[in-house]
Write a protein that holds these residues in place. Structure first.
Motif, PDB file in Angstrom:
ATOM      1  N   ARG A  53      65.614  84.287 -83.902  1.00 16.00           N
ATOM      2  CA  ARG A  53      66.403  84.293 -84.996  1.00 16.00           C
ATOM      3  C   ARG A  53      67.678  84.947 -84.144  1.00 16.00           C
ATOM      4  NH1 ARG A  53      62.592  87.497 -88.208  1.00 16.00           N
ATOM      5  NH2 ARG A  53      63.465  88.978 -87.054  1.00 16.00           N
ATOM      6  N   ARG A  54      66.911  84.927 -82.888  1.00 13.96           N
ATOM      7  CA  ARG A  54      68.133  85.782 -81.870  1.00 13.96           C
ATOM      8  C   ARG A  54      68.273  87.528 -82.235  1.00 13.96           C
ATOM      9  NH1 ARG A  54      67.045  83.372 -77.142  1.00 13.96           N
ATOM     10  NH2 ARG A  54      68.973  84.321 -76.431  1.00 13.96           N
ATOM     11  N   THR A  55      67.981  88.440 -83.068  1.00 11.99           N
ATOM     12  CA  THR A  55      68.089  89.371 -83.083  1.00 11.99           C
ATOM     13  C   THR A  55      67.237  90.730 -83.125  1.00 11.99           C
ATOM     14  OG1 THR A  55      69.266  90.888 -85.046  1.00 11.99           O
ATOM     15  CG2 THR A  55      67.281  89.018 -85.321  1.00 11.99           C
ATOM     16  N   ILE A  56      67.125  91.833 -82.948  1.00 14.62           N
ATOM     17  CA  ILE A  56      67.198  92.786 -83.085  1.00 14.62           C
ATOM     18  C   ILE A  56      65.869  93.214 -84.526  1.00 14.62           C
ATOM     19  CG2 ILE A  56      66.528  95.381 -82.571  1.00 14.62           C
ATOM     20  CD1 ILE A  56      67.083  94.424 -80.148  1.00 14.62           C
ATOM     21  N   TRP A  57      64.524  93.491 -84.312  1.00 11.95           N
ATOM     22  CA  TRP A  57      63.884  93.623 -85.357  1.00 11.95           C
ATOM     23  C   TRP A  57      63.249  94.820 -85.322  1.00 11.95           C
ATOM     24  CZ3 TRP A  57      58.859  92.191 -86.091  1.00 11.95           C
ATOM     25  CH2 TRP A  57      58.055  92.110 -85.359  1.00 11.95           C
ATOM     26  N   ARG A  58      62.985  95.635 -86.375  1.00  9.99           N
ATOM     27  CA  ARG A  58      62.100  96.913 -86.267  1.00  9.99           C
ATOM     28  C   ARG A  58      60.555  96.479 -87.042  1.00  9.99           C
ATOM     29  NH1 ARG A  58      60.205 100.699 -90.307  1.00  9.99           N
ATOM     30  NH2 ARG A  58      62.048  99.594 -91.262  1.00  9.99           N
ATOM     31  N   LYS A  59      59.520  96.407 -86.424  1.00  7.41           N
ATOM     32  CA  LYS A  59      58.058  96.115 -86.705  1.00  7.41           C
ATOM     33  C   LYS A  59      57.985  97.088 -87.898  1.00  7.41           C
ATOM     34  CE  LYS A  59      53.693  93.542 -87.532  1.00  7.41           C
ATOM     35  NZ  LYS A  59      53.841  93.360 -88.725  1.00  7.41           N
ATOM     36  N   GLY A  60      57.619  95.982 -89.528  1.00  7.44           N
ATOM     37  CA  GLY A  60      57.456  96.484 -90.863  1.00  7.44           C
ATOM     38  C   GLY A  60      58.526  97.087 -91.272  1.00  7.44           C
ATOM     39  N   GLU A  61      59.904  96.161 -90.552  1.00  7.30           N
ATOM     40  CA  GLU A  61      61.517  96.093 -91.949  1.00  7.30           C
ATOM     41  C   GLU A  61      60.855  95.893 -93.249  1.00  7.30           C
ATOM     42  OE1 GLU A  61      63.924  93.483 -89.357  1.00  7.30           O
ATOM     43  OE2 GLU A  61      64.338  94.786 -88.563  1.00  7.30           O
ATOM     44  N   ALA A  62      60.540  94.709 -93.356  1.00  6.59           N
ATOM     45  CA  ALA A  62      60.321  94.138 -94.854  1.00  6.59           C
ATOM     46  C   ALA A  62      58.767  94.376 -95.655  1.00  6.59           C
ATOM     47  CB  ALA A  62      60.801  92.510 -94.172  1.00  6.59           C
ATOM     48  N   SER A  63      57.771  94.605 -94.725  1.00  6.11           N
ATOM     49  CA  SER A  63      56.415  94.765 -94.610  1.00  6.11           C
ATOM     50  C   SER A  63      55.517  95.883 -95.126  1.00  6.11           C
ATOM     51  CB  SER A  63      55.266  94.270 -93.439  1.00  6.11           C
ATOM     52  OG  SER A  63      55.505  94.672 -93.239  1.00  6.11           O
ATOM     53  N   GLY A  64      56.674  97.202 -94.340  1.00 10.15           N
ATOM     54  CA  GLY A  64      55.871  99.268 -94.326  1.00 10.15           C
ATOM     55  C   GLY A  64      55.021  98.897 -93.011  1.00 10.15           C
TER      56      GLY A  64
END
Length: 194
Positions: A53-64
């Motif tokens: 996706r070529r982006t930063i993501w935080r683990k759990g941002e969608a799933s919790g």
């Protein structure tokens, strides 16, 4: 949400091995650039760079299912990272504790989580653990019978059925196969000590 869409990583992109700080189990492998590492250190929660996706993501941002970082360490060359974490839920998107769980467990966990139409696993789980427990008993008898009276191929097939239905039974109870691995490891270590 932190990060930037469709960007190149900032600094070197490094693999990050994520390990459960309490159990030592390897949970996942992801990638970090300098920004993800800085966000991780600043917030105390694991952030990664998505190569697709070529982006930063935080683990759990969608799933919790976040990862609270207990320790972040570079390897001796500084080109890889080890994150020791306290996970809040499964690390794998399939619902398994670890992305390195046996492939069959990942399939069972995913089907238990998503309950797709036409899935044998979903159908067994529909009425709680009882149907899966019955199948475990049935398959155990068939495996034992095959072991003493049939050819090797039949033994393998029946044990495969037994293992599969045992995994479904764990899923029906909301238990992860990692707990069975932990119990077997505990027993092995106790036997070695004693």
């Amino acid at each position: 949400m932190p990060g930037r869409d469709d960007q190149e990583p900032r600094g070197e992109l490094r693999p990050a091995v994520v390990q459960d700080a309490a159990t030592g189990r390897v949970l996942m492998l992801a990638w970090m650039d300098d920004e993800a590492l800085e966000l991780t250190r600043t917030t105390g929660e694991a952030h990664f760079f998505s190569r697709s996706r070529r982006t930063i993501w935080r683990k759990g941002e969608a799933s919790g299912n976040t990862l609270r970082v207990v320790e972040a360490a570079d390897d001796c060359d500084g080109d890889a990272l080890l994150l020791r974490v306290d996970p809040a839920g499964p690390a794998c998107h399939t619902g398994a504790v670890s992305c390195f769980a046996p492939w069959l467990w990942r399939v069972v966990a995913e089907r238990a989580r998503t309950r797709p139409d036409g899935s044998y696993v979903a159908a067994l789980l529909e009425d709680g653990p009882t149907p899966a427990a019955r199948k475990v008993v049935e398959e155990a008898v068939e495996a034992a019978f095959a072991a003493v009276s049939e050819e090797d191929e039949a033994v393998v097939a029946e044990v495969a059925d037994l293992w599969f239905h045992s995994l479904v039974l764990l899923a029906a109870r909301g238990l992860d196969v990692a707990l069975v691995e932990d119990e077997l490891r505990r027993r092995h270590e106790a036997a070695r000590r004693g």
